[in-house]
Enzyme design. Structure first.
Site, PDB file in Angstrom:
ATOM      1  N   GLU A 131       0.449   5.414   0.451  1.00  0.00           N
ATOM      2  CA  GLU A 131      -0.462   6.474   0.884  1.00  0.00           C
ATOM      3  C   GLU A 131       0.004   7.842   0.387  1.00  0.00           C
ATOM      4  OE1 GLU A 131      -0.885   5.901   5.139  1.00  0.00           O
ATOM      5  OE2 GLU A 131      -2.017   4.039   4.817  1.00  0.00           O
ATOM      6  N   ASN A 179       0.822  -1.213   0.000  1.00  0.00           N
ATOM      7  CA  ASN A 179       0.000   0.000   0.000  1.00  0.00           C
ATOM      8  C   ASN A 179       0.854   1.260   0.000  1.00  0.00           C
ATOM      9  OD1 ASN A 179       0.593  -0.808   2.711  1.00  0.00           O
ATOM     10  ND2 ASN A 179      -1.005   0.515   3.497  1.00  0.00           N
ATOM     11  N   CYS A 232     -11.087  -3.696  -3.000  1.00  0.00           N
ATOM     12  CA  CYS A 232     -10.145  -4.688  -3.530  1.00  0.00           C
ATOM     13  C   CYS A 232     -10.853  -5.996  -3.872  1.00  0.00           C
ATOM     14  CB  CYS A 232      -9.017  -4.933  -2.526  1.00  0.00           C
ATOM     15  SG  CYS A 232      -7.886  -3.532  -2.462  1.00  0.00           S
ATOM     16  N   CYS A 286     -10.264  -5.108   1.759  1.00  0.00           N
ATOM     17  CA  CYS A 286     -11.375  -4.149   1.778  1.00  0.00           C
ATOM     18  C   CYS A 286     -12.330  -4.431   0.612  1.00  0.00           C
ATOM     19  CB  CYS A 286     -10.854  -2.717   1.711  1.00  0.00           C
ATOM     20  SG  CYS A 286     -10.292  -2.211   0.081  1.00  0.00           S
ATOM     21  N   GLU A 295      -2.953  -4.874  -2.420  1.00  0.00           N
ATOM     22  CA  GLU A 295      -3.365  -5.955  -3.322  1.00  0.00           C
ATOM     23  C   GLU A 295      -3.843  -5.420  -4.659  1.00  0.00           C
ATOM     24  OE1 GLU A 295      -4.755  -4.863  -0.539  1.00  0.00           O
ATOM     25  OE2 GLU A 295      -6.591  -5.955  -0.060  1.00  0.00           O
TER      26      GLU A 295
HETATM   27  N1  THU Z   1      -5.291  -1.275   2.824  1.00  0.00           N
HETATM   28  C1  THU Z   1      -4.816  -2.167   1.914  1.00  0.00           C
HETATM   29  O1  THU Z   1      -3.702  -2.017   1.395  1.00  0.00           O
HETATM   30  N2  THU Z   1      -5.601  -3.221   1.601  1.00  0.00           N
HETATM   31  C2  THU Z   1      -6.826  -3.461   2.142  1.00  0.00           C
HETATM   32  O2  THU Z   1      -7.507  -4.405   1.730  1.00  0.00           O
HETATM   33  C3  THU Z   1      -7.309  -2.634   3.241  1.00  0.00           C
HETATM   34  C4  THU Z   1      -6.578  -1.374   3.472  1.00  0.00           C
HETATM   35  C5  THU Z   1      -4.455  -0.111   3.151  1.00  0.00           C
HETATM   36  C6  THU Z   1      -5.002   1.204   2.670  1.00  0.00           C
HETATM   37  C7  THU Z   1      -4.377   2.178   3.628  1.00  0.00           C
HETATM   38  O3  THU Z   1      -3.072   2.512   3.161  1.00  0.00           O
HETATM   39  C8  THU Z   1      -4.233   1.381   4.910  1.00  0.00           C
HETATM   40  O4  THU Z   1      -4.321   0.018   4.545  1.00  0.00           O
HETATM   41  C9  THU Z   1      -5.281   1.696   5.956  1.00  0.00           C
HETATM   42  O5  THU Z   1      -6.546   1.627   5.433  1.00  0.00           O
END
Ligand code: THU
Length: 162
Positions: A65, A63, A115, A112, A76
Site C-alpha cells: 500500500e 499487497n 485481479c 477483487c 496476486e
Molecule cells: N487486496 C489484494 O491484495 N487482493 C485482492 O484481491 C483484494 C484486495 C488488497 C488491496 C489492499 O492493500 C487491501 O487488500 C485492502 O483492499
C-alpha cells in the site's frame, strides 16, 4: 428485438486443505508466507499470493500500500506481473491467494475484480487455464479451475490489441 435474460453460472469447489495434493498445499504455504511481507498499514488487510509456473518455479506477491491510496497494488497482481516480468513466456499453472487478516471473511478469500481481469488475460495469453486456490483463515480452500470462471461477461474489446 425482444428482451431476454442472460444467465451465468460458475463452479467453485470447497475442499479441506488437508485433502489437497501436496503441490497445492505447498503453494498455499508459500502464499501464507508471502502474506507476511504485505505492507498494509492503511487497510490492515494482508494478502499473500504464490504463482506456480509450468517449470515448477514459484513466484510470490503480497499487497503493497501507499499513503496515496490508489498507488497500492494487490498481492496476486504483483505475483502475476512479476511472473510475466521475470519469466516471460512461462505459463502459470496455478495461483494460491490467501488472507490471514483478522478482518477477512474467515472462510473465503475472493480476489477483487481488477485481479480477476488480470488473471483472465494471463490465461488468454498463455492459452491455458490457471487453477486458483483461495483461502482465508479457515481450513477450507476454494478452488476454481480457471480464472475465466470468476469473470462473468468479461470485458473483451477485440479491436484493442490490433
Ligand atoms: N487486496 C489484494 O491484495 N487482493 C485482492 O484481491 C483484494 C484486495 C488488497 C488491496 C489492499 O492493500 C487491501 O487488500 C485492502 O483492499
Amino acid at each position: 428485438m425482444s428482451s431476454k435474460t442472460l444467465n451465468y453460472s460458475c463452479t467453485i469447489e470447497q475442499t479441506p486443505a488437508a485433502e489437497l495434493p501436496q503441490t497445492d498445499r505447498d503453494l498455499l504455504a508459500a502464499a501464507h508466507k508471502a502474506a507476511l511481507q504485505a505492507y498494509a498499514p492503511y487497510s490492515k488487510f494482508q494478502v499473500g499470493a504464490a504463482a506456480r509456473l509450468e517449470n515448477g518455479q514459484i513466484v510470490l506477491g503480497a499487497n503493497q500500500e501507499n499513503m496515496s491510496y490508489p498507488q497500492g497494488m494487490c498481492g496476486e497482481r504483483i505475483a502475476v506481473f512479476t511472473a510475466g516480468a521475470q519469466h516471460p513466456g512461462v505459463a502459470i499453472e496455478a495461483v494460491a491467494i490467501v488472507s490471514p487478516s483478522p478482518i477477512a471473511n474467515p472462510n473465503a478469500f475472493m480476489p477483487c475484480g481488477g485481479c480477476r481481469q488480470v488473471l483472465l488475460e494471463s490465461e488468454q495469453r498463455q492459452s491455458g487455464a490457471i487453477r486458483l486456490l483461495l483461502q482465508a483463515r479457515d481450513e477450507a480452500v476454494l478452488i476454481s479451475e480457471s480464472a475465466a470462471n470468476l469473470v462473468p461477461f468479461a470485458f473483451d474489446a477485440q479491436g484493442l490489441g490490433s
